[in-house]
Scaffold this motif. Structure first.
Motif, PDB file in Angstrom:
ATOM      1  N   GLU A 138      44.510  37.933  31.784  1.00 44.85           N
ATOM      2  CA  GLU A 138      43.862  36.960  32.556  1.00 44.85           C
ATOM      3  C   GLU A 138      42.513  37.762  32.883  1.00 44.85           C
ATOM      4  O   GLU A 138      42.454  39.136  32.992  1.00 44.85           O
ATOM      5  N   PRO A 139      41.558  36.915  33.440  1.00 48.60           N
ATOM      6  CA  PRO A 139      40.405  37.643  34.211  1.00 48.60           C
ATOM      7  C   PRO A 139      40.761  38.823  35.181  1.00 48.60           C
ATOM      8  O   PRO A 139      40.123  39.773  35.025  1.00 48.60           O
ATOM      9  N   LYS A 140      41.572  38.470  35.951  1.00 47.89           N
ATOM     10  CA  LYS A 140      41.817  39.823  37.158  1.00 47.89           C
ATOM     11  C   LYS A 140      42.216  41.012  36.247  1.00 47.89           C
ATOM     12  O   LYS A 140      42.015  42.154  36.632  1.00 47.89           O
ATOM     13  N   THR A 141      43.263  40.820  35.175  1.00 43.29           N
ATOM     14  CA  THR A 141      43.564  41.995  34.271  1.00 43.29           C
ATOM     15  C   THR A 141      42.336  42.493  33.514  1.00 43.29           C
ATOM     16  O   THR A 141      42.198  43.718  33.545  1.00 43.29           O
ATOM     17  N   ARG A 142      41.407  41.689  33.103  1.00 43.56           N
ATOM     18  CA  ARG A 142      40.388  42.184  32.396  1.00 43.56           C
ATOM     19  C   ARG A 142      39.523  42.973  33.421  1.00 43.56           C
ATOM     20  O   ARG A 142      38.899  44.130  33.143  1.00 43.56           O
ATOM     21  N   PHE A 143      39.210  42.289  34.659  1.00 40.43           N
ATOM     22  CA  PHE A 143      38.558  43.221  35.772  1.00 40.43           C
ATOM     23  C   PHE A 143      38.952  44.684  36.055  1.00 40.43           C
ATOM     24  O   PHE A 143      38.368  45.773  35.974  1.00 40.43           O
ATOM     25  N   ALA A 144      40.347  44.748  35.974  1.00 35.89           N
ATOM     26  CA  ALA A 144      41.097  45.885  36.371  1.00 35.89           C
ATOM     27  C   ALA A 144      40.794  47.123  35.254  1.00 35.89           C
ATOM     28  O   ALA A 144      40.787  48.262  35.622  1.00 35.89           O
ATOM     29  N   LEU A 145      41.004  46.228  34.190  1.00 32.56           N
ATOM     30  CA  LEU A 145      40.875  47.278  32.795  1.00 32.56           C
ATOM     31  C   LEU A 145      39.593  47.828  32.743  1.00 32.56           C
ATOM     32  O   LEU A 145      39.495  48.995  32.564  1.00 32.56           O
ATOM     33  N   PHE A 146      38.511  47.070  32.784  1.00 30.16           N
ATOM     34  CA  PHE A 146      36.954  47.549  32.659  1.00 30.16           C
ATOM     35  C   PHE A 146      36.953  48.721  33.774  1.00 30.16           C
ATOM     36  O   PHE A 146      36.469  49.629  33.548  1.00 30.16           O
ATOM     37  N   ALA A 147      37.350  48.398  35.047  1.00 28.00           N
ATOM     38  CA  ALA A 147      37.308  49.172  36.040  1.00 28.00           C
ATOM     39  C   ALA A 147      37.702  50.785  36.091  1.00 28.00           C
ATOM     40  O   ALA A 147      37.196  51.496  36.205  1.00 28.00           O
ATOM     41  N   HIS A 148      38.925  50.613  35.452  1.00 20.56           N
ATOM     42  CA  HIS A 148      39.703  51.755  34.972  1.00 20.56           C
ATOM     43  C   HIS A 148      39.218  52.477  33.939  1.00 20.56           C
ATOM     44  O   HIS A 148      39.043  53.576  34.007  1.00 20.56           O
ATOM     45  N   LEU A 149      38.674  51.803  32.774  1.00 18.52           N
ATOM     46  CA  LEU A 149      37.866  52.571  31.525  1.00 18.52           C
ATOM     47  C   LEU A 149      36.749  53.220  32.191  1.00 18.52           C
ATOM     48  O   LEU A 149      36.151  54.394  31.417  1.00 18.52           O
ATOM     49  N   LEU A 150      36.154  52.702  32.971  1.00 17.67           N
ATOM     50  CA  LEU A 150      34.704  53.110  33.631  1.00 17.67           C
ATOM     51  C   LEU A 150      34.771  54.100  34.735  1.00 17.67           C
ATOM     52  O   LEU A 150      33.651  54.670  34.985  1.00 17.67           O
ATOM     53  N   LYS A 151      35.844  54.346  35.220  1.00 25.71           N
ATOM     54  CA  LYS A 151      36.059  54.929  36.715  1.00 25.71           C
ATOM     55  C   LYS A 151      35.488  56.440  36.365  1.00 25.71           C
ATOM     56  O   LYS A 151      34.851  57.110  37.339  1.00 25.71           O
ATOM     57  N   ASP A 152      35.772  56.905  35.220  1.00 26.85           N
ATOM     58  CA  ASP A 152      35.377  58.555  35.043  1.00 26.85           C
ATOM     59  C   ASP A 152      34.103  58.759  34.153  1.00 26.85           C
ATOM     60  O   ASP A 152      33.850  59.502  33.685  1.00 26.85           O
ATOM     61  N   GLN A 153      33.478  57.588  34.111  1.00 28.82           N
ATOM     62  CA  GLN A 153      32.339  57.555  33.212  1.00 28.82           C
ATOM     63  C   GLN A 153      30.990  57.187  34.127  1.00 28.82           C
ATOM     64  O   GLN A 153      30.877  56.781  34.973  1.00 28.82           O
ATOM     65  N   ARG A 154      30.010  57.855  33.632  1.00 27.34           N
ATOM     66  CA  ARG A 154      28.566  57.911  34.302  1.00 27.34           C
ATOM     67  C   ARG A 154      28.143  56.247  33.796  1.00 27.34           C
ATOM     68  O   ARG A 154      27.596  56.149  32.694  1.00 27.34           O
ATOM     69  N   HIS A 155      28.032  55.426  34.722  1.00 22.95           N
ATOM     70  CA  HIS A 155      27.454  53.929  34.238  1.00 22.95           C
ATOM     71  C   HIS A 155      26.667  53.421  35.381  1.00 22.95           C
ATOM     72  O   HIS A 155      26.515  53.957  36.608  1.00 22.95           O
ATOM     73  N   SER A 156      25.934  52.481  35.227  1.00 21.02           N
ATOM     74  CA  SER A 156      24.940  51.607  36.052  1.00 21.02           C
ATOM     75  C   SER A 156      25.464  50.217  36.289  1.00 21.02           C
ATOM     76  O   SER A 156      24.690  49.445  36.807  1.00 21.02           O
ATOM     77  N   LEU A 157      26.776  49.850  35.926  1.00 21.33           N
ATOM     78  CA  LEU A 157      27.296  48.609  36.052  1.00 21.33           C
ATOM     79  C   LEU A 157      27.519  48.054  37.592  1.00 21.33           C
ATOM     80  O   LEU A 157      28.202  49.114  38.069  1.00 21.33           O
TER      81      LEU A 157
END
Length: 243
Positions: A138-157
């Motif tokens: 669901e949306p909350k889970t997708r948000f948490a998953l994106f945040a987890h996948l990007l936490k160790d990456q350099r990004h501008s989001l």
């Protein structure tokens, strides 16, 4: 006799089925030591493996026996079914019922996962009394998953960008989102072209929202609406929650 019946009524479920579309984390939820295979080309070997599996589980109980793609061994019976497959299925059901040991004393849980609950044998369904639907995130889970996948990456989001990603990835499974993030992470590298080798690591630009937009042209949802509808229908008819 009365005490035995009462114990059976109040005893916890010994069979649980996790079902739903692929890529939703059913196997991850139940990650455990497991037998690599219960099938064999040699006659009688499959039944022997099943007996050994349950014997070890009883010796080390409390134990959880996790079987991924349980439909592959407990598929609905048919006239064309191979005799070895039928015998394997029968042995599994016998062991599950504890006919060769003290079933009341066993502290075992058989946990199965499948993407095809419709193909399971009725005898198996009767034993897997808890049938839990694992839907797409669901949306909350997708948000948490994106945040987890990007936490160790350099990004501008920004957070608003993550909200937009959550909105446009409706219908994506967890594994689809992981593949999408992996594809997007290659965007900054691909944009360098022939300059990749000569560009220092610190000068490679961060991952941006445009990289995800580009990645979505490559990584599409892997589960169709028709497949989802079939899971929802099956869940209403056979799922534990009934919805």
């Amino acid at each position: 006799m009365a005490n035995r019946i009462l114990n059976e009524i109040v005893a916890p479920a010994r069979g649980v089925l996790l079902f739903g579309p692929p890529g939703t984390g059913k196997t991850m939820l139940a990650r455990a030591h497991q037998c690599s295979t219960l099938t064999s080309k040699f006659v009688g070997e499959g039944e022997k493996m099943v007996r050994t599996l349950f014997t070890i589980a009883r010796q080390t109980q409390p134990s959880v026996i996790f079987i991924d793609e349980i439909d592959s061994i407990l598929k609905e019976r048919s006239e064309s079914e191979h005799e070895a497959s039928r015998r394997l299925k029968t042995e599994f059901l016998l062991q599950f019922d504890g006919l060769s040991s003290n079933a009341e004393a066993d502290r075992l849980l058989v946990l199965g996962a499948t993407n095809r609950p419709q193909e399971l044998d009725e005898a198996a369904l009767r034993r897997l009394v808890k049938r839990i639907y694992i839907p797409l995130p669901e949306p909350k889970t997708r948000f948490a998953l994106f945040a987890h996948l990007l936490k160790d990456q350099r990004h501008s989001l920004r957070e608003s960008d993550l909200d937009s990603l959550v909105e446009v990835t409706e219908g994506y499974s967890g594994s689809d989102i992981t593949a999408l993030a992996r594809e997007a992470s290659l965007g900054p590298i691909r944009s360098l072209g022939e300059n990749l080798i000569s560009t220092p690591l610190e000068q490679i630009r961060p991952i941006g929202y445009a990289d995800f937009e580009e990645a979505m042209t490559v990584i599409r949802p892997s589960v169709s609406e028709g497949t989802l509808d079939s899971f929802i229908k099956w869940n209403k008819e056979y799922g534990t929650a009934g919805n």
